[in-house]
Design a protein around this motif. Structure first.
Motif, PDB file in Angstrom:
ATOM      1  N   ILE A   3      32.299  32.727  33.544  1.00 37.88           N
ATOM      2  CA  ILE A   3      33.297  31.872  32.897  1.00 37.88           C
ATOM      3  C   ILE A   3      34.435  32.696  32.314  1.00 37.88           C
ATOM      4  O   ILE A   3      35.620  32.400  32.497  1.00 37.88           O
ATOM      5  N   ASN A   4      34.090  33.769  31.597  1.00 38.85           N
ATOM      6  CA  ASN A   4      35.126  34.584  30.971  1.00 38.85           C
ATOM      7  C   ASN A   4      36.079  35.174  32.008  1.00 38.85           C
ATOM      8  O   ASN A   4      37.274  35.312  31.763  1.00 38.85           O
ATOM      9  N   ALA A   5      35.533  35.514  33.169  1.00 41.22           N
ATOM     10  CA  ALA A   5      36.376  36.074  34.226  1.00 41.22           C
ATOM     11  C   ALA A   5      37.367  35.036  34.733  1.00 41.22           C
ATOM     12  O   ALA A   5      38.535  35.348  34.980  1.00 41.22           O
ATOM     13  N   THR A   6      36.924  33.788  34.904  1.00 42.49           N
ATOM     14  CA  THR A   6      37.846  32.760  35.398  1.00 42.49           C
ATOM     15  C   THR A   6      38.920  32.450  34.364  1.00 42.49           C
ATOM     16  O   THR A   6      40.084  32.243  34.708  1.00 42.49           O
ATOM     17  N   LEU A   7      38.558  32.408  33.090  1.00 43.46           N
ATOM     18  CA  LEU A   7      39.553  32.161  32.048  1.00 43.46           C
ATOM     19  C   LEU A   7      40.531  33.322  31.952  1.00 43.46           C
ATOM     20  O   LEU A   7      41.740  33.122  31.822  1.00 43.46           O
ATOM     21  N   ALA A   8      40.003  34.535  32.035  1.00 43.88           N
ATOM     22  CA  ALA A   8      40.864  35.714  31.964  1.00 43.88           C
ATOM     23  C   ALA A   8      41.807  35.780  33.153  1.00 43.88           C
ATOM     24  O   ALA A   8      42.980  36.142  33.020  1.00 43.88           O
ATOM     25  N   ALA A   9      41.298  35.424  34.330  1.00 43.28           N
ATOM     26  CA  ALA A   9      42.136  35.456  35.526  1.00 43.28           C
ATOM     27  C   ALA A   9      43.284  34.457  35.412  1.00 43.28           C
ATOM     28  O   ALA A   9      44.428  34.761  35.770  1.00 43.28           O
ATOM     29  N   SER A  10      42.969  33.277  34.915  1.00 43.19           N
ATOM     30  CA  SER A  10      44.018  32.271  34.752  1.00 43.19           C
ATOM     31  C   SER A  10      45.038  32.719  33.711  1.00 43.19           C
ATOM     32  O   SER A  10      46.247  32.571  33.905  1.00 43.19           O
ATOM     33  N   HIS A  12      45.771  35.759  32.860  1.00 46.05           N
ATOM     34  CA  HIS A  12      46.572  36.852  33.444  1.00 46.05           C
ATOM     35  C   HIS A  12      47.641  36.290  34.373  1.00 46.05           C
ATOM     36  O   HIS A  12      48.797  36.728  34.344  1.00 46.05           O
ATOM     37  N   ARG A  13      47.254  35.298  35.185  1.00 47.08           N
ATOM     38  CA  ARG A  13      48.212  34.685  36.107  1.00 47.08           C
ATOM     39  C   ARG A  13      49.361  34.027  35.333  1.00 47.08           C
ATOM     40  O   ARG A  13      50.529  34.150  35.717  1.00 47.08           O
ATOM     41  N   GLN A  14      49.029  33.368  34.238  1.00 44.42           N
ATOM     42  CA  GLN A  14      50.060  32.692  33.457  1.00 44.42           C
ATOM     43  C   GLN A  14      50.912  33.681  32.673  1.00 44.42           C
ATOM     44  O   GLN A  14      52.077  33.403  32.378  1.00 44.42           O
ATOM     45  N   HIS A  15      50.352  34.823  32.321  1.00 42.23           N
ATOM     46  CA  HIS A  15      51.133  35.861  31.629  1.00 42.23           C
ATOM     47  C   HIS A  15      52.130  36.521  32.579  1.00 42.23           C
ATOM     48  O   HIS A  15      53.246  36.872  32.184  1.00 42.23           O
ATOM     49  N   PRO A 137      50.219  29.407  24.230  1.00 44.36           N
ATOM     50  CA  PRO A 137      50.978  29.438  25.485  1.00 44.36           C
ATOM     51  C   PRO A 137      51.573  30.823  25.691  1.00 44.36           C
ATOM     52  O   PRO A 137      51.915  31.514  24.734  1.00 44.36           O
ATOM     53  N   THR A 138      51.672  31.224  26.941  1.00 45.45           N
ATOM     54  CA  THR A 138      52.252  32.533  27.243  1.00 45.45           C
ATOM     55  C   THR A 138      53.775  32.444  27.239  1.00 45.45           C
ATOM     56  O   THR A 138      54.365  31.354  27.293  1.00 45.45           O
ATOM     57  N   THR A 139      54.408  33.600  27.185  1.00 50.25           N
ATOM     58  CA  THR A 139      55.869  33.652  27.259  1.00 50.25           C
ATOM     59  C   THR A 139      56.362  33.024  28.554  1.00 50.25           C
ATOM     60  O   THR A 139      57.365  32.303  28.572  1.00 50.25           O
ATOM     61  N   ALA A 140      55.650  33.296  29.654  1.00 49.89           N
ATOM     62  CA  ALA A 140      56.032  32.718  30.945  1.00 49.89           C
ATOM     63  C   ALA A 140      55.891  31.197  30.923  1.00 49.89           C
ATOM     64  O   ALA A 140      56.712  30.480  31.515  1.00 49.89           O
TER      65      ALA A 140
END
Length: 297
Positions: A3-10, A12-15, A137-140
């Motif tokens: 789970i942590n990997a999927t949240l982190a991946a998302s 990272h993608r949004q960042h 929310p990320t800057t992107a």
């Protein structure tokens, strides 16, 4: 599944999302990563217009909210989600933009009024997310959300859109400082619409609908203008505790693979069998070409 990997991946993608992918970035934010809080933000934005006397007077004179509060509420959300889900320049997106322009033809108001109504859909959800969501929310994402509403404003001939989210916030705060006030029309609109929120609550909580809205708005000036009861310490603590528990659970679950909104889908209270785009919007509004000039979103 980690789970942590999927949240982190998302995350990272949004960042790291490219500015050119603003529509995809905002779609991921609104329909997956921060979907529940984005929806709550849109919901709170809808009420905020009632606290502006000039806008409330226009909405009251139109009478659509008083006569069909459930349809107006659901259709407003559907239009926004169709645009987010399908894209502004998709066939469905263009149909929704045409609807927005058509039904708001000749709506009175100043340039700042039009801009404010549109920016409630940007600033209010973002601020709710920043304060209450399971992650920031990320800057992107901020840039993508701002670009989305700038592009929508352009398609609605609304000029003077802020160039950045910070500028949007600045305009939003200045406008509300100058215009938020109580009005008879605003109170009537609030009373007409609160039943929609009540219908979504468990029966024991329905008498508390106005207090719950007031607690979520968390703005004494605004709740006074809407004639809502002031939120007390107990209700604020209850909301904070409930959201903290929800967020803790959310961080331990994978992102959903199904989007928060599916165009035309069945299952809503108003459209249990699904809907077609020609069902969306006020009744008895003639079809016509998109007019020029400013339009209220």
């Amino acid at each position: 599944m980690n789970i942590n990997a999927t949240l982190a991946a998302s995350l990272h993608r949004q960042h790291t999302a490219s500015p050119s992918d603003w529509e995809t970035t905002f779609r991921q934010m609104a329909l997956f990563d921060l979907a529940a809080d984005t929806e709550l933000g849109f919901f709170l934005a809808y009420y905020r217009n009632f606290a502006i006397p000039s806008i409330a007077a226009t909405l009251h004179a139109n009478a659509e909210i008083q006569q069909r509060p459930m349809k107006r509420s659901y259709d407003t959300a559907i239009v926004i989600y169709e645009l987010v889900s399908c894209g502004l320049d998709s066939d469905r997106g263009r149909t929704m933009v045409e609807l927005l322009n058509r039904v708001h033809r000749n709506v009175p108001g100043t340039k700042d009024d039009f801009l404010y109504v549109l920016l409630t859909l940007l600033v209010v959800p973002i601020r709710w997310i920043q304060k209450q969501a399971w992650r920031q929310p990320t800057t992107a994402e901020l840039a993508a959300a701002s670009r989305f509403f700038t592009e929508l404003g352009s398609r609605m001939n609304i000029t003077g859109m802020p160039a950045t989210y910070a500028e949007a916030e600045n305009f939003f705060d200045r406008y509300e400082a100058a215009h938020v006030a109580r009005s008879a029309e605003g109170q009537l609109l609030m009373d007409s619409t609160v039943q929609v929120f009540q219908s979504r609550l468990p029966a024991p909580l329905r008498p508390l609908a106005k207090r719950l809205i007031s607690t979520m708005l968390d703005d004494g000036r605004l709740t006074d203008a809407l004639c809502l009861p002031r939120a007390g310490r107990i209700s604020r603590t209850g909301l904070k505790t409930g959201l903290a528990a929800r967020n803790a659970i959310r961080r331990r679950r994978p992102l959903k693979t199904k989007p928060h909104f599916t165009p035309g889908a069945a299952g809503s209270r108003l459209y249990p069998g699904g809907y077609s785009l020609d069902q969306i919007g006020p009744v008895n509004v003639p079809s016509s070409s998109v007019p020029s000039g400013h339009e209220l979103p």
